[in-house]
Design a protein around this motif. Structure first.
Motif, mmCIF file in Angstrom:
data_model
loop_
_atom_site.group_PDB
_atom_site.id
_atom_site.type_symbol
_atom_site.label_atom_id
_atom_site.label_comp_id
_atom_site.label_asym_id
_atom_site.label_seq_id
_atom_site.Cartn_x
_atom_site.Cartn_y
_atom_site.Cartn_z
ATOM 1 N N PRO A 26 -6.715 -6.155 2.048
ATOM 2 C CA PRO A 26 -6.277 -4.938 2.758
ATOM 3 C C PRO A 26 -6.569 -5.049 4.250
ATOM 4 O O PRO A 26 -7.632 -5.517 4.661
ATOM 5 C CB PRO A 26 -7.124 -3.841 2.107
ATOM 6 N N ALA A 50 1.939 -3.916 -4.242
ATOM 7 C CA ALA A 50 1.098 -2.771 -4.627
ATOM 8 C C ALA A 50 -0.205 -3.262 -5.249
ATOM 9 O O ALA A 50 -0.415 -3.193 -6.457
ATOM 10 C CB ALA A 50 1.846 -1.856 -5.585
ATOM 11 N N LYS A 51 -1.099 -3.764 -4.419
ATOM 12 C CA LYS A 51 -2.410 -4.203 -4.912
ATOM 13 C C LYS A 51 -3.439 -3.110 -4.651
ATOM 14 O O LYS A 51 -3.389 -2.414 -3.644
ATOM 15 C CB LYS A 51 -2.837 -5.503 -4.210
ATOM 16 N N ASN A 52 -4.382 -2.968 -5.571
ATOM 17 C CA ASN A 52 -5.431 -1.971 -5.400
ATOM 18 C C ASN A 52 -6.782 -2.618 -5.682
ATOM 19 O O ASN A 52 -6.875 -3.812 -5.944
ATOM 20 C CB ASN A 52 -5.186 -0.753 -6.314
ATOM 21 N N GLN A 53 -7.828 -1.814 -5.662
ATOM 22 C CA GLN A 53 -9.177 -2.364 -5.808
ATOM 23 C C GLN A 53 -9.379 -3.075 -7.138
ATOM 24 O O GLN A 53 -10.154 -4.032 -7.241
ATOM 25 C CB GLN A 53 -10.212 -1.254 -5.638
ATOM 26 N N LYS A 54 -8.658 -2.657 -8.176
ATOM 27 C CA LYS A 54 -8.817 -3.290 -9.485
ATOM 28 C C LYS A 54 -8.294 -4.723 -9.486
ATOM 29 O O LYS A 54 -8.736 -5.548 -10.280
ATOM 30 C CB LYS A 54 -8.097 -2.470 -10.559
ATOM 31 N N ASP A 55 -7.352 -5.023 -8.591
ATOM 32 C CA ASP A 55 -6.823 -6.378 -8.517
ATOM 33 C C ASP A 55 -7.867 -7.365 -7.998
ATOM 34 O O ASP A 55 -7.812 -8.552 -8.304
ATOM 35 C CB ASP A 55 -5.591 -6.429 -7.608
ATOM 36 N N SER A 84 -10.391 0.205 2.860
ATOM 37 C CA SER A 84 -10.284 -0.043 1.427
ATOM 38 C C SER A 84 -11.656 0.071 0.793
ATOM 39 O O SER A 84 -12.662 -0.321 1.393
ATOM 40 C CB SER A 84 -9.705 -1.433 1.155
ATOM 41 N N GLN A 85 -11.664 0.558 -0.439
ATOM 42 C CA GLN A 85 -12.932 0.672 -1.177
ATOM 43 C C GLN A 85 -13.544 -0.681 -1.477
ATOM 44 O O GLN A 85 -14.752 -0.786 -1.702
ATOM 45 C CB GLN A 85 -12.703 1.433 -2.488
#
Length: 297
Positions: free
Chosen positions: A148, A117-122, A152-153
């Motif tokens: 990603p 669960a990685k997102n842009q903050k990572d 992705s942003q």
């Protein structure tokens, strides 16, 4: 140097030296490696082994080693590079061209295969723009296959802020093909890819993965075919699969070990793993301070 040897060294230094001393020793070891001995570490460092505990001294040293390996990558490409000591709200390394008038900051990223669960903050792309400061380029380095795969942003952020989305695998390909900056060869085009790609990307497409055009541009710069580049990526993918199987085996062995625990040992291990005593101590410290401040018993 083999990757398992590096991990063993990290574990040994974590118990015998202060963090600063261990970091200095690891930097000495890595920078004394020949290019041949150093190469196997580049694509492995992007994956944190499951045997290294979360939030442990070993994990912090592993992160430090990833910084050192990133600096060594730039060094092998012909740039001057240093590991920054300040880790809070700053990039990991600084590098400067010897022959051309540019400098950059770089940030090294490594992830566990068990953390999906990685997102842009990572990725901290927008932070990378801020950390650039007076430098010309800002280079984020992650495992290629952990970026990603589709929308992705982070891609829009990279294009808008000219942050290079680089990878450990890119460094390996460059060094395997003996790329090095000289008076005639300027590597800055590699760190400026987001700017190059942005000019040909519509606003509607900015969230789309841009590795296809970037891979093509890198191939053209290196004068290698797309097939050669894809062959490199295929080898990296197979290596990652093998690494994943090894990490699965680690957890299977851990399950087998836990199944042999007595009831009492299992309970104690659970209390430790959930850090229940630490949570109680933290709450107690807070409430005791309130009692002291307000005269409560």
């Amino acid at each position: 140097m083999k990757f398992n040897e590096l991990c063993s060294l990290i574990n040994d230094l974590a118990t015998t030296m202060t963090f600063q001393e261990a970091g200095n020793q690891l930097e000495k070891v890595i920078f004394n490696c020949s290019k041949k001995d150093f190469m196997p570490l580049i694509t492995e460092i992007g994956t944190i082994p499951e045997c290294i505990g979360h939030d442990s001294t070993e994990e912090k040293l592993y992160s430090k080693v990833s910084d050192i390996i990133l600096a060594k990558c730039f060094h092998e490409l012909g740039l001057k590079a240093i590991v920054l000591q300040e880790r809070s709200n700053s990039a990991d390394i600084e590098a400067k061209s010897i022959y051309h008038d540019y400098s950059l900051v770089g940030d090294a990223k490594s992830f566990r295969l068990s953390r999906t669960a990685k997102n842009q903050k990572d990725f901290k792309v927008e932070s990378m723009d801020h950390w650039r400061g007076d430098h010309d380029y800002s280079v984020l380095v992650c495992p290629y296959f952990q970026y990603p795969k589709t929308v992705s942003q982070i891609y829009e952020q990279a294009l808008n802020n000219n942050v290079s989305l680089f990878s450990w695998e890119y460094f390996s390909i460059l060094l395997q093909n003996n790329m090095k900056e000289t008076e005639k060869i300027n590597l800055s085009i590699l760190w400026n890819q987001s700017s190059v790609i942005s000019g040909d990307t519509s606003v509607a497409d900015k969230n789309n993965c841009f590795f296809i055009p970037q891979n093509k541009n890198i191939c053209n710069f290196m004068h290698i075919s797309d097939d050669t580049f894809e062959a490199h990526l295929s080898l990296f993918k197979q290596s990652m699969i093998e690494r994943g199987e090894a990490e699965i085996d680690f957890w299977k062995r851990k399950i087998e070990e836990i199944q042999t625990y007595s009831r009492e040992k299992a309970i104690n291990e659970l209390i430790v793993s959930l850090k229940l005593n630490e949570k109680i101590a933290a709450i107690t410290k807070f409430t005791d301070s309130l009692r002291k401040d307000y005269g409560y018993k």
